[in-house]
Design an enzyme around this catalytic site. Sequence first.
Site, PDB file in Angstrom:
ATOM      1  N   ASP A 120      51.927  66.770  63.348  1.00 29.62           N
ATOM      2  CA  ASP A 120      50.751  67.136  62.551  1.00 29.62           C
ATOM      3  C   ASP A 120      49.525  66.316  62.960  1.00 29.62           C
ATOM      4  OD1 ASP A 120      49.353  68.470  60.553  1.00 29.62           O
ATOM      5  OD2 ASP A 120      50.929  68.177  59.061  1.00 29.62           O
TER       6      ASP A 120
ATOM      7  N   ASP B  48      48.271  76.543  56.320  1.00 30.82           N
ATOM      8  CA  ASP B  48      48.869  76.075  55.066  1.00 30.82           C
ATOM      9  C   ASP B  48      48.743  77.140  53.980  1.00 30.82           C
ATOM     10  OD1 ASP B  48      49.796  73.673  55.944  1.00 30.82           O
ATOM     11  OD2 ASP B  48      48.111  72.491  55.219  1.00 30.82           O
TER      12      ASP B  48
HETATM   13  C1  GLA Z   1      49.640  69.393  56.656  1.00 32.90           C
HETATM   14  C2  GLA Z   1      50.557  70.513  57.118  1.00 32.90           C
HETATM   15  C3  GLA Z   1      51.531  70.862  56.039  1.00 32.90           C
HETATM   16  C4  GLA Z   1      52.325  69.640  55.662  1.00 32.90           C
HETATM   17  C5  GLA Z   1      51.399  68.521  55.246  1.00 32.90           C
HETATM   18  C6  GLA Z   1      52.155  67.238  55.009  1.00 32.90           C
HETATM   19  O1  GLA Z   1      48.781  69.819  55.670  1.00 32.90           O
HETATM   20  O2  GLA Z   1      49.813  71.627  57.499  1.00 32.90           O
HETATM   21  O3  GLA Z   1      52.384  71.897  56.456  1.00 32.90           O
HETATM   22  O4  GLA Z   1      53.113  69.253  56.753  1.00 32.90           O
HETATM   23  O5  GLA Z   1      50.413  68.283  56.227  1.00 32.90           O
HETATM   24  O6  GLA Z   1      51.347  66.222  54.618  1.00 32.90           O
END
Ligand code: GLA
Length: 697
Positions: free
Chosen positions: A444, A502
Amino acid sequence: MAGSFAFLHSDQASLVLECRADGPPLWRHLGARLDPGMLTPLALSRTAASFSLDRDEPVSTAPRAGLGWFGSEALRLRQAGSALIPAFETADVTQSDTAIHIVLNDHQTGIELRQSIELLAGGAFRFTAELVNAASHPVEVDWLASALIPLPPYSAALLSWRGRHNAELVEQVEPMPQQAWLREGRRGISGHGGPPGVVVLGEGAGHHSGLVHALQLAWSGDSSIAVERDDEGFWILNAGARFDPGEIVLGPGERIATPAAILAVSTAGRNGALAQHHAAIRAAVDWPGGTMRRRPVHLNSWEACYFDHDETRIGALAEAAAAIGVERFILDDGWFRGRNNDDAGLGDWTADPVKYPAGLTPLAQRVRAMGMEFGLWVEPEMVNPDSDLYRAHPDWALHLPGRDQPTARNQLVLNLALPEVQEYLFGALDALLREVPISYLKWDHNRDLAPAGGAAQVLGTYRLLARLRAAHPSVEIEGCAGGGGRSDAGLVPFVHRFWTSDNIDAVSRVRVQRGFLSFLAPELMGAHIGASPAHATGRSQSLGFRAAVAMPGHFGVELDPRQLDEADRIELAGWIAFHKQWRHLLHGTMTWLGEGADGLVWQAAGTAAEFLLFAIRTAPALDRRPQPLCLPFLAKSGSCTIELLRIAGAEGGHAAHLPALFDAPVPFTGSWLANSGLPLPPLKSESVAIFHGTVAP
Ligand code: GLA
């Protein structure tokens, strides 16, 4: 060399350059495929124009900006604070059936520019450039185009994508500019507008026909893509990585290479361009073992429990995942030292002793014993000020001396250009991968870069990923940046999936995924069934609709199955089984996108012999009856048999309204389906009709 031509021909397109010794090769054609035949030098047909310089400067691969070229520049250089103006001569052009390599020299400045154009399998052109400072003084590079190409004078419109967190890849259509159009990224990542790219539609071009030029940069940092009208009546597309002033300084003998620009030139509309991009992307993915294996169905823990987990709770979630057919279980954020919320912990990549007192190995082994792979979330490029790493090395975070360091989500960005940061991160991740049986990392990157890290940051990330991939070649990686903030071809050689957004709300996802597929392939598109109501939007959708929208991508689940009632859990398992039954047709195959009447959109995936078709309705129909759906991709197919497999979504009522036609598979001709259309059942808002088609040889 004067009067000779270099050319590349794909099935649909031709690229023709006219070579000359006293300047870079001239652009003569970049469009629909030409028959081989006599090519005449430009000088014989080019008229004189009033108020023009006596030395003509037509568009070339590196026009002589400052010396008679007034348009968009292929490079901008400085030396000791002043503009450095090379006037290139062509030293060499070599050509094969699949590549043109150009060497340009300027003896006065000592600058050499090497440009390459490769014809990729699948038909796209891949442009790269390399600048060499053969002089004895440093040279600052302010701009170096990956590609500078002319667009036809009959270009009609530009398609591009904007976006933000939770609203990625919103398609924009604009007329060709009278002056200039610019898509510039300055956030340090490619951003939520999706891959840095643009699609240029010729007159009358659409999904299925017409001339389309579609370009994407293989770059994960700042970029600039400009379309400028030239006063000769056409447009110039100029694309490359964006540098800050003084960021790139080449010492004597040093060189810099651009990221690649992948250009599809299609005479089969947007779907033809999409196919060329998918082929280019597929050629760049480095699958463990050399080929893609069936994409395992995921369950990701994030929306099931966020930070609130421990070995017992995650173990139970994994049991529930295995029971419905999940094949890869990913433990998301919250597993490492001090990570109970997003205030702390990034940088300290060992298991939290309270939540996972025995480390992650027992959990990973348990997950594997359940028949699933174990995956783990990391965010290596980041550090929380509240972490042991930051306390020990505050100077490792990107900073400008004497300035505040703006945090985002309470985190700072590590300077990946520093060798000690590279060593630390490789060591931490390598240790994790050695100690714990991890098959998959979700990598990420949850913020924009401020201060900027520049190209060195991007290259540092690529270097770290490459080193880890080399040390652990069987581990797959998912690229993520707050959802789809870094989904681009630059990362493709290192990753095997992108987390698309997300926002898992299925209505939102329809649009986001279509944008993604314009450049990147469906097997790389993370697509999950989320909870209802959707966490990002609060909207509720049926399980079937959520499943059908996620179906074409790399499929997964992002909810706690234990919170579903028994009937829904059984239905969810059924959708997972459905995906497993059909994924061979969805991944590594052709994708076609289209639009039907009355707001309906469709998507098909498959081979010349067999396909799945998704007819998707996100809003209520206005028309009394559904209009037939024309499927131009079948125009040249003989006979096709179409079977309605399911109508997913918007419970109630559909079955009663199904025309008798769908009681059994229905024979059609391809030309009927292409031109008269497939009769459709009525579809309620938020539902998807899924058809299976077979095409007789
Ligand atoms: C980001 C990702 C999510 C999740 C969060 C965790 O927002 O897109 O899918 O992994 O971080 O903190």
